[in-house]
Design a protein around this motif. Sequence first.
Motif, PDB file in Angstrom:
ATOM      1  N   GLY A   1       5.367 -16.247   3.127  1.00  0.00           N
ATOM      2  CA  GLY A   1       5.884 -15.427   2.535  1.00  0.00           C
ATOM      3  C   GLY A   1       5.205 -14.192   1.759  1.00  0.00           C
ATOM      4  N   LYS A   2       6.034 -13.024   1.644  1.00  0.00           N
ATOM      5  CA  LYS A   2       5.146 -12.169   0.986  1.00  0.00           C
ATOM      6  C   LYS A   2       5.054 -12.421  -0.532  1.00  0.00           C
ATOM      7  N   GLY A   3       5.931 -13.118  -1.198  1.00  0.00           N
ATOM      8  CA  GLY A   3       6.036 -13.416  -2.545  1.00  0.00           C
ATOM      9  C   GLY A   3       4.867 -14.301  -2.953  1.00  0.00           C
TER      10      GLY A   3
ATOM     11  N   VAL B   1       0.568  -2.961  -3.628  1.00  0.00           N
ATOM     12  CA  VAL B   1       0.819  -1.764  -2.584  1.00  0.00           C
ATOM     13  C   VAL B   1       1.119  -2.663  -1.156  1.00  0.00           C
ATOM     14  N   ASP B   2       2.083  -2.435  -0.504  1.00  0.00           N
ATOM     15  CA  ASP B   2       2.155  -2.898   0.730  1.00  0.00           C
ATOM     16  C   ASP B   2       1.193  -2.367   1.788  1.00  0.00           C
ATOM     17  N   GLY B   3       0.657  -3.282   2.472  1.00  0.00           N
ATOM     18  CA  GLY B   3      -0.393  -3.052   3.606  1.00  0.00           C
ATOM     19  C   GLY B   3       0.100  -2.366   4.904  1.00  0.00           C
TER      20      GLY B   3
ATOM     21  N   HIS C   1      11.400   8.985  -0.984  1.00  0.00           N
ATOM     22  CA  HIS C   1      12.169   9.206   0.367  1.00  0.00           C
ATOM     23  C   HIS C   1      11.802   8.363   1.349  1.00  0.00           C
ATOM     24  N   ARG C   2      12.417   7.705   2.140  1.00  0.00           N
ATOM     25  CA  ARG C   2      12.237   6.958   2.970  1.00  0.00           C
ATOM     26  C   ARG C   2      12.798   7.181   4.301  1.00  0.00           C
ATOM     27  N   PRO C   3      12.161   7.747   5.286  1.00  0.00           N
ATOM     28  CA  PRO C   3      12.451   8.215   6.530  1.00  0.00           C
ATOM     29  C   PRO C   3      12.432   7.031   7.221  1.00  0.00           C
TER      30      PRO C   3
ATOM     31  N   GLY D   1      15.510   5.032   5.904  1.00  0.00           N
ATOM     32  CA  GLY D   1      14.861   3.792   5.672  1.00  0.00           C
ATOM     33  C   GLY D   1      15.402   3.055   4.477  1.00  0.00           C
ATOM     34  N   GLY D   2      14.867   1.876   4.007  1.00  0.00           N
ATOM     35  CA  GLY D   2      15.374   1.143   2.884  1.00  0.00           C
ATOM     36  C   GLY D   2      16.792   0.508   3.246  1.00  0.00           C
ATOM     37  N   ARG D   3      17.095  -0.057   4.551  1.00  0.00           N
ATOM     38  CA  ARG D   3      18.496  -0.538   4.893  1.00  0.00           C
ATOM     39  C   ARG D   3      18.698  -1.648   4.486  1.00  0.00           C
ATOM     40  N   VAL D   4      17.889  -2.448   3.858  1.00  0.00           N
ATOM     41  CA  VAL D   4      18.376  -3.665   3.097  1.00  0.00           C
ATOM     42  C   VAL D   4      18.734  -3.177   1.771  1.00  0.00           C
ATOM     43  N   THR D   5      17.811  -2.229   1.413  1.00  0.00           N
ATOM     44  CA  THR D   5      18.337  -1.661  -0.044  1.00  0.00           C
ATOM     45  C   THR D   5      19.683  -1.150  -0.305  1.00  0.00           C
ATOM     46  N   GLU D   6      20.045  -0.291   0.945  1.00  0.00           N
ATOM     47  CA  GLU D   6      21.157   0.381   0.822  1.00  0.00           C
ATOM     48  C   GLU D   6      22.358  -0.554   1.170  1.00  0.00           C
TER      49      GLU D   6
ATOM     50  N   VAL E   1      10.985 -11.736  -3.681  1.00  0.00           N
ATOM     51  CA  VAL E   1      10.223 -11.448  -4.638  1.00  0.00           C
ATOM     52  C   VAL E   1      10.614 -10.341  -5.602  1.00  0.00           C
ATOM     53  N   GLU E   2      11.068  -8.940  -5.023  1.00  0.00           N
ATOM     54  CA  GLU E   2      11.268  -8.023  -5.623  1.00  0.00           C
ATOM     55  C   GLU E   2      12.377  -7.997  -6.542  1.00  0.00           C
ATOM     56  N   VAL E   3      13.550  -8.255  -5.817  1.00  0.00           N
ATOM     57  CA  VAL E   3      14.494  -8.326  -6.826  1.00  0.00           C
ATOM     58  C   VAL E   3      14.571  -9.451  -7.957  1.00  0.00           C
TER      59      VAL E   3
ATOM     60  N   LYS F   1       7.019  10.378  -0.544  1.00  0.00           N
ATOM     61  CA  LYS F   1       7.668   9.968   0.572  1.00  0.00           C
ATOM     62  C   LYS F   1       6.804   8.581   0.966  1.00  0.00           C
ATOM     63  N   ARG F   2       7.578   7.897   1.597  1.00  0.00           N
ATOM     64  CA  ARG F   2       6.998   6.480   2.286  1.00  0.00           C
ATOM     65  C   ARG F   2       7.282   6.116   3.285  1.00  0.00           C
ATOM     66  N   THR F   3       6.647   6.176   4.350  1.00  0.00           N
ATOM     67  CA  THR F   3       6.635   5.676   5.833  1.00  0.00           C
ATOM     68  C   THR F   3       5.854   4.509   5.870  1.00  0.00           C
ATOM     69  N   HIS F   4       6.444   3.593   6.545  1.00  0.00           N
ATOM     70  CA  HIS F   4       6.034   2.213   6.915  1.00  0.00           C
ATOM     71  C   HIS F   4       6.521   1.638   8.232  1.00  0.00           C
ATOM     72  N   ARG F   5       5.959   0.502   8.293  1.00  0.00           N
ATOM     73  CA  ARG F   5       6.362  -0.135   9.875  1.00  0.00           C
ATOM     74  C   ARG F   5       7.631  -0.691   9.750  1.00  0.00           C
ATOM     75  N   HIS F   6       8.786  -0.775  10.509  1.00  0.00           N
ATOM     76  CA  HIS F   6       9.751  -1.082  10.182  1.00  0.00           C
ATOM     77  C   HIS F   6      10.267  -2.401  11.142  1.00  0.00           C
ATOM     78  N   GLN F   7      10.857  -3.282  10.666  1.00  0.00           N
ATOM     79  CA  GLN F   7      11.105  -4.660  11.106  1.00  0.00           C
ATOM     80  C   GLN F   7      12.594  -4.493  11.974  1.00  0.00           C
TER      81      GLN F   7
HETATM   82  O1  LIG Z   1      13.846  -1.686   1.275  1.00  0.00           O
HETATM   83  C1  LIG Z   1      14.250  -1.966   2.413  1.00  0.00           C
HETATM   84  O2  LIG Z   1      15.486  -2.127   2.818  1.00  0.00           O
HETATM   85  C2  LIG Z   1      13.180  -2.844   3.074  1.00  0.00           C
HETATM   86  C3  LIG Z   1      13.213  -2.428   4.451  1.00  0.00           C
HETATM   87  O3  LIG Z   1      12.989  -1.243   4.648  1.00  0.00           O
HETATM   88  P1  LIG Z   1      13.135  -0.194   6.000  1.00  0.00           P
HETATM   89  O4  LIG Z   1      14.584  -0.353   6.435  1.00  0.00           O
HETATM   90  O5  LIG Z   1      12.464  -1.032   7.370  1.00  0.00           O
HETATM   91  O6  LIG Z   1      12.716   1.039   5.936  1.00  0.00           O
HETATM   92  O7  LIG Z   1      12.034  -2.878   2.572  1.00  0.00           O
HETATM   93  C4  LIG Z   1      11.785  -3.468   1.400  1.00  0.00           C
HETATM   94  O8  LIG Z   1      11.936  -4.527   1.174  1.00  0.00           O
HETATM   95  C5  LIG Z   1      11.428  -5.523   0.882  1.00  0.00           C
HETATM   96  C6  LIG Z   1      12.081  -6.870   0.204  1.00  0.00           C
HETATM   97  O9  LIG Z   1      12.100  -6.558  -0.988  1.00  0.00           O
HETATM   98  C7  LIG Z   1      10.203  -5.408   0.378  1.00  0.00           C
HETATM   99  O10 LIG Z   1       9.071  -6.479   0.317  1.00  0.00           O
HETATM  100  C8  LIG Z   1       9.470  -4.205   1.040  1.00  0.00           C
HETATM  101  O11 LIG Z   1       7.997  -3.798   0.396  1.00  0.00           O
HETATM  102  C9  LIG Z   1      10.084  -3.048   1.105  1.00  0.00           C
HETATM  103  O12 LIG Z   1       9.883  -2.090   2.220  1.00  0.00           O
END
Ligand SMILES: O=C(O)[C@@H](COP(=O)(O)O)O[C@H]1O[C@H](CO)[C@@H](O)[C@H](O)[C@H]1O
Length: 363
Positions: free
Chosen positions: A142-144, A162-164, A195-197, A209-214, A257-259, A281-287
Motif C-alpha cells: 500500500g501507499k501508506g 510528493v506522489d510519483g 486545481h485538479r483537472p 479531479g479529486g473524485r474520492v475527495t469530493e 494514510v492521508e485522512v 494545478k495538479r495533473t496526475h495519472r487517474h485510476q
Molecule cells: O483526491 C482524490 O480523490 C484521489 C483520486 O483523484 P482523481 O479523482 O484520480 O483525480 O487522489 C488522492 O487520493 C489518494 C488517497 O488519499 C492520495 O493517496 C492521492 O495522493 C491523491 O491523489
Amino acid sequence: MVAGLVKPGEPTLDRGRSSSGKGILVRINGTNDKAELKVSADVGSWLPRRSSHAADWRPADLLAAKGGRTVSVVIPARDEEHTVGDIVRTIRRDLVDGIPLVDEVLVVDSRSQDATARVAAEAGATVVAQDSVLPALPRMAGKGEALWKGLAATTGDFVVFVDGDLYDFTSDYVSGLLGPLLTDESVAYVKGFYHRPLTGAGGTDAEGGGRVTELVARPLLNMYWPELAGFVQPLAGEYAGRREVLEGIPFVVNYGVEVGHLIDILQAHGLDALAQVDLGKRTHRHQSTQALGRMSGQIMQTLFDRLGQYGRLITAQPPATLLAQFRRGESGHGVEREMVLTDVSCRQRPPLAEFLAESREIA
Ligand SMILES: O=C(O)[C@@H](COP(=O)(O)O)O[C@H]1O[C@H](CO)[C@@H](O)[C@H](O)[C@H]1O
Ligand SMILES: O=c1ccn([C@@H]2O[C@H](COP(=O)(O)OP(=O)(O)O)[C@@H](O)[C@H]2O)c(=O)[nH]1
C-alpha cells in the motif's frame, strides 16, 4: 479585495489574500440563495491565517530560514517509470544543485513491475525497495506502507511527500510546502492544494479531479471532523511535516494514510499546527472507478476507525471490512458478472518513534 474576484452584492469577504497579493485564496462563508451559511469560527479564522500561496515562499529566503536543519523528499512510486524521472530531475536541478534547500531525494519503489527504480536512480534519486526497509517486519502493501518506509529510510528534520505520478510537477510544490514549516515553529504539517483537472476520453474537466475527495472524504470530514472543513484538498498527495510529528503518528498502510494523518495530527496538535499552500494545478495519472471504489472503502474504514478511537461515534457493530465489487465476466465463459472481494480494513504501522524505541529495548 481583488477586483474581478467578487461580484457586486456578494457578501463581504473575510480576509483571505495571500501575502503575495495573489487574490483571494479561499472565499469564506459563501451563501446559497436562501440563507447565509456560516463556516465555524475556528475554520473561518484558521483559513486566512494558515493558507498561503507557493509564490509566497522564495527558496532563497527559505534557505536562510532552514539554517543547519535538513530536508528529505520522499516519493512513493508504484509503476511510475513515465513520470518519476522528471520529478526527481526537477527537484535536483532546482533545490539540490540549485538552491540547496533539499538534502535527500528518496524514491520508494513500491513493488513496481516496470523500470521505476532504474529511471529514478538515473535521475539522481536514492532508491529503496519498500520491502527492503526494516525487512524483519511482516510485509505490507500500500501507499501508506511506502510512505512509512520512506520516513524510516530518511533522516531529514523535515520530510516532504510528493506522489510519483505527477505530470506537471514544479519544484515550488516542495518549496511551497516547506515555507510555513521553516518559518513558523508552531506549524507541524502542511498540505498542498490545487486545481485538479480530470482528463478522459471526453476531454478535460478543469475541476473534475479529486473524485474520492469530493464524493467521500470531504462530506465525511465535514460531518465528523468539521474542524478540517477548511482543507481545500484533504487527500492531496503532496504534503510535508516535521520529522518528530510524522514519527509520532501511525501510518495507515493503504490509501487511508492521508485522512489518517489529518485526523491524528488535529487530535494531537490542534488545528493551528496544520497549514495549507496553494500549489496551482495538479495533473496526475487517474485510476479507474473500481480502483477509486476500493480507495474510498479504505478511506471510510480509516475514518470510522478514528471515529471510534477518538470517541466521536460509537457503533453497535463495527463496519464490515470486505468490499464486494462486480466486473464483467470473462467473455465466452458464460459468466455475465464476477463478484470481486477486497479487504479494505484499516491496517497501520505504529508511530515510527515507538517502533524504534521498542526495537532498541529488545536489542
Ligand atoms: O483526491 C482524490 O480523490 C484521489 C483520486 O483523484 P482523481 O479523482 O484520480 O483525480 O487522489 C488522492 O487520493 C489518494 C488517497 O488519499 C492520495 O493517496 C492521492 O495522493 C491523491 O491523489
Ligand atoms: O501501493 C502503492 C500505491 C500507490 N503508490 C504511489 O502513491 C502515489 C499515489 O498513488 P495513486 O496514483 O495510485 O493514487 P491517486 O493519485 O490516483 O489517488 C503514486 O506515486 C503511486 O505510485 C505506492 O507507492 N504504492
